[in-house]
Design a protein around this motif. Structure first.
Motif, PDB file in Angstrom:
ATOM      1  N   ASP A   1     -10.179  13.981   3.221  1.00 57.53           N
ATOM      2  CA  ASP A   1      -9.329  14.494   2.148  1.00 57.53           C
ATOM      3  C   ASP A   1      -7.989  13.760   2.042  1.00 57.53           C
ATOM      4  O   ASP A   1      -6.937  14.382   1.953  1.00 57.53           O
ATOM      5  CB  ASP A   1      -9.099  15.995   2.330  1.00 57.53           C
ATOM      6  N   VAL A   2      -8.034  12.433   2.047  1.00 52.71           N
ATOM      7  CA  VAL A   2      -6.814  11.630   1.947  1.00 52.71           C
ATOM      8  C   VAL A   2      -6.516  11.321   0.485  1.00 52.71           C
ATOM      9  O   VAL A   2      -7.402  10.885  -0.257  1.00 52.71           O
ATOM     10  CB  VAL A   2      -6.955  10.318   2.755  1.00 52.71           C
ATOM     11  N   SER A   3      -5.271  11.552   0.089  1.00 51.20           N
ATOM     12  CA  SER A   3      -4.844  11.290  -1.292  1.00 51.20           C
ATOM     13  C   SER A   3      -3.485  10.591  -1.273  1.00 51.20           C
ATOM     14  O   SER A   3      -2.608  10.958  -0.488  1.00 51.20           O
ATOM     15  CB  SER A   3      -4.724  12.600  -2.087  1.00 51.20           C
ATOM     16  N   PHE A   4      -3.330   9.599  -2.134  1.00 58.68           N
ATOM     17  CA  PHE A   4      -2.031   8.938  -2.271  1.00 58.68           C
ATOM     18  C   PHE A   4      -2.006   8.141  -3.563  1.00 58.68           C
ATOM     19  O   PHE A   4      -3.044   7.767  -4.104  1.00 58.68           O
ATOM     20  CB  PHE A   4      -1.721   8.025  -1.077  1.00 58.68           C
ATOM     21  N   ASP A   5      -0.809   7.893  -4.064  1.00 55.74           N
ATOM     22  CA  ASP A   5      -0.583   7.021  -5.207  1.00 55.74           C
ATOM     23  C   ASP A   5       0.318   5.876  -4.770  1.00 55.74           C
ATOM     24  O   ASP A   5       1.261   6.083  -3.984  1.00 55.74           O
ATOM     25  CB  ASP A   5       0.086   7.769  -6.367  1.00 55.74           C
ATOM     26  N   LEU A   6       0.047   4.690  -5.268  1.00 59.82           N
ATOM     27  CA  LEU A   6       0.879   3.524  -4.988  1.00 59.82           C
ATOM     28  C   LEU A   6       1.379   2.980  -6.315  1.00 59.82           C
ATOM     29  O   LEU A   6       0.592   2.603  -7.184  1.00 59.82           O
ATOM     30  CB  LEU A   6       0.061   2.454  -4.250  1.00 59.82           C
ATOM     31  N   LYS A   7       2.695   2.956  -6.471  1.00 60.34           N
ATOM     32  CA  LYS A   7       3.294   2.502  -7.715  1.00 60.34           C
ATOM     33  C   LYS A   7       3.464   0.988  -7.719  1.00 60.34           C
ATOM     34  O   LYS A   7       3.513   0.350  -6.668  1.00 60.34           O
ATOM     35  CB  LYS A   7       4.651   3.179  -7.913  1.00 60.34           C
ATOM     36  N   ARG A   8       3.570   0.440  -8.898  1.00 53.78           N
ATOM     37  CA  ARG A   8       3.780  -1.001  -9.031  1.00 53.78           C
ATOM     38  C   ARG A   8       5.119  -1.387  -8.409  1.00 53.78           C
ATOM     39  O   ARG A   8       6.135  -0.744  -8.644  1.00 53.78           O
ATOM     40  CB  ARG A   8       3.749  -1.413 -10.504  1.00 53.78           C
ATOM     41  N   GLY A   9       5.105  -2.433  -7.598  1.00 61.97           N
ATOM     42  CA  GLY A   9       6.331  -2.915  -6.970  1.00 61.97           C
ATOM     43  C   GLY A   9       6.798  -2.102  -5.785  1.00 61.97           C
ATOM     44  O   GLY A   9       7.850  -2.390  -5.215  1.00 61.97           O
ATOM     45  N   GLU A  10       6.012  -1.118  -5.364  1.00 61.44           N
ATOM     46  CA  GLU A  10       6.413  -0.227  -4.279  1.00 61.44           C
ATOM     47  C   GLU A  10       5.757  -0.649  -2.960  1.00 61.44           C
ATOM     48  O   GLU A  10       4.698  -1.276  -2.943  1.00 61.44           O
ATOM     49  CB  GLU A  10       5.985   1.204  -4.620  1.00 61.44           C
ATOM     50  N   VAL A  11       6.410  -0.296  -1.850  1.00 63.70           N
ATOM     51  CA  VAL A  11       5.801  -0.448  -0.532  1.00 63.70           C
ATOM     52  C   VAL A  11       5.580   0.947   0.045  1.00 63.70           C
ATOM     53  O   VAL A  11       6.526   1.700   0.258  1.00 63.70           O
ATOM     54  CB  VAL A  11       6.669  -1.274   0.427  1.00 63.70           C
ATOM     55  N   LEU A  12       4.308   1.286   0.267  1.00 63.83           N
ATOM     56  CA  LEU A  12       3.930   2.547   0.901  1.00 63.83           C
ATOM     57  C   LEU A  12       3.353   2.220   2.269  1.00 63.83           C
ATOM     58  O   LEU A  12       2.432   1.407   2.390  1.00 63.83           O
ATOM     59  CB  LEU A  12       2.889   3.278   0.053  1.00 63.83           C
ATOM     60  N   ALA A  13       3.889   2.837   3.314  1.00 63.23           N
ATOM     61  CA  ALA A  13       3.431   2.589   4.676  1.00 63.23           C
ATOM     62  C   ALA A  13       2.494   3.700   5.134  1.00 63.23           C
ATOM     63  O   ALA A  13       2.819   4.883   5.000  1.00 63.23           O
ATOM     64  CB  ALA A  13       4.619   2.483   5.626  1.00 63.23           C
ATOM     65  N   LEU A  14       1.333   3.316   5.652  1.00 67.00           N
ATOM     66  CA  LEU A  14       0.420   4.242   6.320  1.00 67.00           C
ATOM     67  C   LEU A  14       0.652   4.097   7.819  1.00 67.00           C
ATOM     68  O   LEU A  14       0.472   3.010   8.377  1.00 67.00           O
ATOM     69  CB  LEU A  14      -1.034   3.918   5.995  1.00 67.00           C
ATOM     70  N   VAL A  15       1.060   5.197   8.458  1.00 64.34           N
ATOM     71  CA  VAL A  15       1.498   5.147   9.847  1.00 64.34           C
ATOM     72  C   VAL A  15       0.643   6.072  10.704  1.00 64.34           C
ATOM     73  O   VAL A  15       0.231   7.148  10.254  1.00 64.34           O
ATOM     74  CB  VAL A  15       2.984   5.566   9.956  1.00 64.34           C
ATOM     75  N   GLY A  16       0.399   5.666  11.932  1.00 63.19           N
ATOM     76  CA  GLY A  16      -0.327   6.516  12.860  1.00 63.19           C
ATOM     77  C   GLY A  16      -0.868   5.711  14.024  1.00 63.19           C
ATOM     78  O   GLY A  16      -0.857   4.475  14.010  1.00 63.19           O
ATOM     79  N   GLU A  17      -1.325   6.412  15.056  1.00 67.37           N
ATOM     80  CA  GLU A  17      -1.910   5.744  16.210  1.00 67.37           C
ATOM     81  C   GLU A  17      -3.211   5.045  15.834  1.00 67.37           C
ATOM     82  O   GLU A  17      -3.799   5.310  14.794  1.00 67.37           O
ATOM     83  CB  GLU A  17      -2.192   6.766  17.314  1.00 67.37           C
TER      84      GLU A  17
END
Length: 332
Positions: free
Chosen positions: A32-48
């Motif tokens: 159940d993973v959901s996310f949006d990534l906008k143009r020109g944006e940096v989104l970090a996915l973090v975890g072990e």
């Protein structure tokens, strides 16, 4: 670092599930993973390691290996519905619309082909140009990632380059066709701090020049602080907290996020680091309730009984915790 991003999402994922069928049972690697990534944006996915970061992005690209089942409510990339196109159509999107920088350049690059042959193949395959023109473009591409003497080194093989140079070549390969989304999977792993800074500066520079959105996969919170505007924290295949980097670093709501931050070294303190005790759960048979409860120092009555849902909160934040560390007004 904050830059202005286009408000339109170039990548939108909702309700992504990825499971692998093994002889021991079903491994629910992503739930159940959901996310949006906008143009020109940096989104970090973090975890072990093993939290589901890389599997999530590979599912989006359609390159998950093994006996996997992938389901989602929505997966849209730059106007393309990834749930309703075939494998050949997805293949055509890779490189031109979405691209991936692997963490191990030596393994990702073909050891028996020169760098010029590997980069040139991208241009010849996707653009149908001549071998001579592909070579010229490849030299310019290497120059764009600041590889010295590109016209001379284009005929060299991967083993003839340092780790930092190979990573630059891998980035060059990923941006050759100017994709709209770049997935950077631990792009600075095994590099020394000086080269790491150079690679991050390069990604930032290319982002400005090409207008790419970057999905950054990392366990290094220093890299997150340096590169990203937003962060999504994953644990045991689920998102447990999302929000603006500054807000979450200043006051994490989920105990796992706080534990990650406490285990990361800081220049301004000499205090003893606090490792997260225990290990991530077995995804074939996760614990009841919150998956983090066996390792959590803020355990409450509901934690072993009911799995918390990811709930939206004020200021674009969300968390999945019955007893958050900070008060965040719920939305909706």
């Amino acid at each position: 670092m904050t830059k202005q991003a286009d408000e339109r999402p170039v990548l939108s994922v909702s309700g992504l599930d990825v499971s692998f069928h093994t002889m021991r049972g079903e491994v629910k690697a992503v739930s159940d993973v959901s996310f949006d990534l906008k143009r020109g944006e940096v989104l970090a996915l973090v975890g072990e390691s093993g939290s589901g970061k890389s599997v999530s992005t590979r599912a989006v690209m359609g390159i998950v290996r093994g006996n996997a089942t992938i389901n989602a409510k929505r997966m849209e990339l730059a106007g393309h519905d990834l749930l309703n196109i075939d494998d050949e159509q997805k293949r055509k999107l890779r490189g031109r619309v979405i691209s991936l920088v692997f963490q191990d350049a030596l393994s990702a690059l073909n050891p028996v082909l020169s760098i010029g042959d590997q980069l040139g193949e991208l241009y010849r395959t996707h653009l149908g140009i001549s071998k001579k023109e592909a070579r010229e473009r490849s030299i310019e591409l290497l120059r764009s990632v600041h590889l010295a003497s590109a016209d001379k080194r284009i005929d060299d093989f991967p083993h003839q380059f340092s780790g930092g140079m190979r990573q630059r070549i891998l980035i060059a390969s990923a941006i050759a066709l100017k994709p709209e989304v770049l997935i950077a999977d631990e792009p600075t792993t095994a590099l020394d701090v000086t080269v790491q800074a150079q690679i991050l500066d390069l990604l930032d520079e290319l982002r400005d020049e090409l207008g790419m959105a970057i999905l950054l996969i990392t366990h290094d919170l220093g890299v997150v602080a340096r590169m990203a505007e937003r962060v999504a924290v994953m644990y045991a295949g689920r998102l447990v907290e999302t929000g603006n980097v500054d807000d979450i670093f200043r006051a994490p709501a989920h105990p796992y996020t706080a534990a990650l931050m406490a285990s990361a070294p800081r220049l301004e303190t000499v205090e003893k680091l606090e490792p997260i005790k225990g290990s991530p759960p077995n995804l074939i048979a996760p614990p009841p309730g919150c998956a983090f409860n066996p390792r959590c120092t803020h355990l409450g009555a509901l934690c072993t009984q009911l799995r918390p849902e990811l709930v939206p909160a004020a200021h674009g934040r969300s968390h999945a915790c019955h007893y958050p560390l900070v008060e965040t007004a719920h939305v909706g």
